[in-house]
Structures are given as structure tokens and as C-alpha cells.
Design a protein around this motif. Sequence first.
Motif, mmCIF file in Angstrom:
data_model
loop_
_atom_site.group_PDB
_atom_site.id
_atom_site.type_symbol
_atom_site.label_atom_id
_atom_site.label_comp_id
_atom_site.label_asym_id
_atom_site.label_seq_id
_atom_site.Cartn_x
_atom_site.Cartn_y
_atom_site.Cartn_z
ATOM 1 N N ARG A 106 -61.602 63.669 46.638
ATOM 2 C CA ARG A 106 -62.198 64.962 46.969
ATOM 3 C C ARG A 106 -61.690 66.002 45.981
ATOM 4 N NH1 ARG A 106 -64.467 61.527 49.660
ATOM 5 N NH2 ARG A 106 -65.128 61.783 51.793
ATOM 6 N N ILE A 107 -62.518 66.986 45.708
ATOM 7 C CA ILE A 107 -62.140 68.107 44.857
ATOM 8 C C ILE A 107 -61.875 69.280 45.780
ATOM 9 C CG2 ILE A 107 -62.898 69.683 43.035
ATOM 10 C CD1 ILE A 107 -64.822 67.358 42.140
ATOM 11 N N ASN A 108 -60.725 69.901 45.644
ATOM 12 C CA ASN A 108 -60.361 71.024 46.505
ATOM 13 C C ASN A 108 -61.204 72.245 46.146
ATOM 14 O OD1 ASN A 108 -59.188 73.074 47.967
ATOM 15 N ND2 ASN A 108 -57.084 72.516 47.428
ATOM 16 N N VAL A 109 -62.015 72.710 47.089
ATOM 17 C CA VAL A 109 -62.869 73.880 46.862
ATOM 18 C C VAL A 109 -62.355 75.120 47.605
ATOM 19 C CG1 VAL A 109 -64.920 72.480 46.410
ATOM 20 C CG2 VAL A 109 -64.465 73.272 48.745
ATOM 21 N N GLU A 110 -61.242 75.005 48.315
ATOM 22 C CA GLU A 110 -60.739 76.123 49.120
ATOM 23 C C GLU A 110 -60.583 77.397 48.314
ATOM 24 O OE1 GLU A 110 -60.266 76.372 52.478
ATOM 25 O OE2 GLU A 110 -61.266 74.428 52.478
ATOM 26 N N GLY A 111 -60.083 77.298 47.095
ATOM 27 C CA GLY A 111 -59.875 78.478 46.263
ATOM 28 C C GLY A 111 -61.161 79.122 45.787
ATOM 29 N N MET A 112 -62.283 78.426 45.942
ATOM 30 C CA MET A 112 -63.591 78.936 45.513
ATOM 31 C C MET A 112 -64.317 79.668 46.634
ATOM 32 S SD MET A 112 -64.904 75.575 43.479
ATOM 33 C CE MET A 112 -63.725 74.536 42.626
ATOM 34 N N LEU A 113 -63.816 79.558 47.854
ATOM 35 C CA LEU A 113 -64.465 80.139 49.025
ATOM 36 C C LEU A 113 -63.994 81.560 49.259
ATOM 37 C CD1 LEU A 113 -64.093 77.087 51.423
ATOM 38 C CD2 LEU A 113 -66.061 77.659 50.002
ATOM 39 N N ALA A 114 -64.865 82.387 49.824
ATOM 40 C CA ALA A 114 -64.487 83.750 50.189
ATOM 41 C C ALA A 114 -63.457 83.688 51.305
ATOM 42 C CB ALA A 114 -65.720 84.533 50.641
ATOM 43 N N LYS A 115 -62.567 84.583 51.287
ATOM 44 C CA LYS A 115 -61.492 84.598 52.308
ATOM 45 C C LYS A 115 -61.958 85.241 53.588
ATOM 46 C CE LYS A 115 -58.615 82.708 49.544
ATOM 47 N NZ LYS A 115 -58.694 81.331 49.485
#
Length: 115
Positions: A106-115
Amino acid sequence: MTKLECVVKAMDDKLATHITAIDMRDVSPMFDTFVLCTASNERLMQAITENIKEECAKHNFEVKSIEGLRNSKWILIDLGDIVCHIFEGSERESYNLEKLWGDMPRINVEGMLAK
């Protein structure tokens, strides 16, 4: 901005849920990444699709093709090295691509999401 960031942000901006990116480089000569998301209804699926198209155009990323646009519970967007899957919830559960490709990283996308 990378193409993956563009896609993930475009999904997130239109309230897609359960955004997941799967690294497919070891199994596919055609593309590198699957990006999956869930939408609560067909209208939201359409909005997510349109936003991906618009954001990709802004950043000069080519949308090669789109399938499943009308009366569909699964829309596929081909961006060349990235393939986006926009699902209605029950359809995503039915196909369960995460389980099918469960052994892929899996590629971590958490940092790409709006907070």
C-alpha cells in the motif's frame, strides 16, 4: 505535485471515503498504481470523476479514458500509470480489490488528505 497527489486530493476534495493506493509495479507492465475510493451515491461518483478530470487537466496529466460513467456503480479512470477506481459502497465490497491484491504494498496517502 505528483499525479498520485493530484488524484488523491481530487478525490478527497469531493468527499470520497476510504481512499487507498496500491503499488502494482511488480505485477503489471501496464500501470504502476491503483487508487480506489468510495462514494455514497452516483451523483457523488460523477462529481469525483469530474474533479479528477479537472485537476489532472490543470496539472497537465492526461486522462486516457473513463469507463462506467452513466448508471454505474464503478467508474474506472485510466491515467496511464495510474488507474482510479471509484466505487459505490456495496460494489466496492462485492469486488473487494483490496483483498484480491492483498499481497501488494500500500502507498500511504494520509499526508495527501485534507486535515
